[in-house]
Write an enzyme that holds these catalytic residues in place. Structure first.
Site, PDB file in Angstrom:
ATOM      1  N   CYS A   1      39.126  36.957  42.927  1.00 48.44           N
ATOM      2  CA  CYS A   1      39.476  35.665  42.336  1.00 48.44           C
ATOM      3  C   CYS A   1      38.251  35.170  41.582  1.00 48.44           C
ATOM      4  O   CYS A   1      37.247  34.810  42.197  1.00 48.44           O
ATOM      5  CB  CYS A   1      39.905  34.671  43.400  1.00 48.44           C
TER       6      CYS A   1
ATOM      7  N   HIS B   1      46.633  42.995  36.617  1.00 48.89           N
ATOM      8  CA  HIS B   1      47.134  42.060  35.607  1.00 48.89           C
ATOM      9  C   HIS B   1      47.893  42.809  34.525  1.00 48.89           C
ATOM     10  O   HIS B   1      47.519  43.916  34.133  1.00 48.89           O
ATOM     11  CB  HIS B   1      45.975  41.306  34.939  1.00 48.89           C
TER      12      HIS B   1
ATOM     13  N   GLU C   1      50.415  33.584  38.518  1.00 52.91           N
ATOM     14  CA  GLU C   1      49.607  34.308  39.490  1.00 52.91           C
ATOM     15  C   GLU C   1      50.478  34.738  40.656  1.00 52.91           C
ATOM     16  O   GLU C   1      51.194  33.929  41.255  1.00 52.91           O
ATOM     17  CB  GLU C   1      48.470  33.409  39.975  1.00 52.91           C
TER      18      GLU C   1
ATOM     19  N   CYS D   1      42.908  30.930  35.813  1.00 54.51           N
ATOM     20  CA  CYS D   1      42.804  32.177  36.560  1.00 54.51           C
ATOM     21  C   CYS D   1      41.642  32.957  35.972  1.00 54.51           C
ATOM     22  O   CYS D   1      41.732  33.446  34.835  1.00 54.51           O
ATOM     23  CB  CYS D   1      44.108  32.967  36.474  1.00 54.51           C
TER      24      CYS D   1
ATOM     25  N   GLY E   1      42.421  36.609  35.410  1.00 59.68           N
ATOM     26  CA  GLY E   1      43.351  36.688  34.291  1.00 59.68           C
ATOM     27  C   GLY E   1      42.646  36.542  32.956  1.00 59.68           C
ATOM     28  O   GLY E   1      42.960  37.248  31.987  1.00 59.68           O
TER      29      GLY E   1
END
Length: 271
Positions: free
Chosen positions: A76, A153, A202, A211, A214
């Site tokens: 994260c 992703h 997410e 994110c 991301g």
């Protein structure tokens, strides 16, 4: 058992941080995570972060990351900046996605997220295909890229990311059988100034204001296609991150991280 917590956020992507380095905590099962993450009856957060001692060689601290649905994930980016700010000094952090380097700065932090992975088995996908331009689509969303930056992703480049009904199509793509571990869904628009506008669904959390992984995955996918330079501003609903990648070393992500407040809770009320 009274347990202290720290509420933090990175561009509105918010976390409850528990520090198990000084105080041993009971096991974090999915129900405890869901209860603590609940915005009506718990503390409320997108992700719960657990700091703990680590046995990984070369790492200073361990970080485990749980989405609000109780599932554990490997990385994260926004939480990594929050942890850097909390630690207050450069550190190497062991995560489920590998060891990352974090460095606090005046207004936030810079995180070395490591090298992106592109092989279909490393995403992972259900079967082999070119991950730079996947020959698949969902309605008008076609030919995405896939990147793993500690978690998986898929990235779609469109003319207007705000026009996509992400709340509807996001969970459809997230749970498609093509993605055996589910997937984070990124809808991106490259602006006329060479920056990126981005919205993210997410996995395990839904639409998020920001994110970090991301932003990294989207920037790298755009760089591979020659759409942006090797350093790019990625604007999310919660704010902007700077992503740099030279193609040979780890992705560098820079942006703000903020402590909101501190408190305590009774563990038994959420177990």
């Amino acid at each position: 058992m009274r347990v202290p917590f720290i509420k933090m956020h990175g561009l509105g992507n918010d976390f409850v941080v528990l520090d198990a380095r000084a105080q041993s905590l009971p096991a974090l099962d999915p129900q405890v995570v869901r209860n603590l993450s609940d915005r009506h009856e718990g503390i409320g957060c997108d992700q719960l972060i657990l700091l703990e001692p680590t046995q990984d060689a070369g790492a200073d601290v361990g970080m485990r990351i749980f989405n609000q649905d109780g599932g554990e994930v490997g990385a994260c980016g926004n939480a990594s900046r929050a942890v850097a700010s909390l630690l207050g000094e450069p550190a190497r952090v062991a995560t489920g996605g590998g060891i990352i380097s974090v460095r606090p700065e005046e207004a936030g932090a810079t995180v070395d997220m490591g090298m992106p992975r592109f092989d279909w088995q490393e995403i992972p996908l259900a079967y082999a295909m070119d991950t730079s331009a996947m020959p698949v689509g969902w309605e008008d969303l076609e030919t995405p890229a896939a990147v793993n930056v500690g978690n998986p992703h898929v990235v779609f480049f469109v003319s207007d990311c705000d026009a996509v009904d992400l709340a509807r199509i996001g969970p459809v793509i997230e749970t498609d059988p093509l993605f055996p571990e589910r997937i984070n869904v990124n809808i991106a628009t490259v602006t006329e100034h060479g920056a990126i506008r981005l919205r993210v669904w997410e996995r395990g959390a839904g639409i998020t204001r920001a994110c970090g992984t991301g932003a990294c995955a989207t920037a790298v996918a755009a760089m591979r296609r020659g759409l942006v330079s090797r350093s790019v501003e990625v604007a999310l609903p919660g704010g902007t991150l700077t992503i740099a990648w030279d193609g040979e070393t780890g992705i560098k992500m820079s942006g703000p991280a903020t402590e909101s407040f501190r408190g305590e809770f009774e563990w038994g009320q959420y177990a």
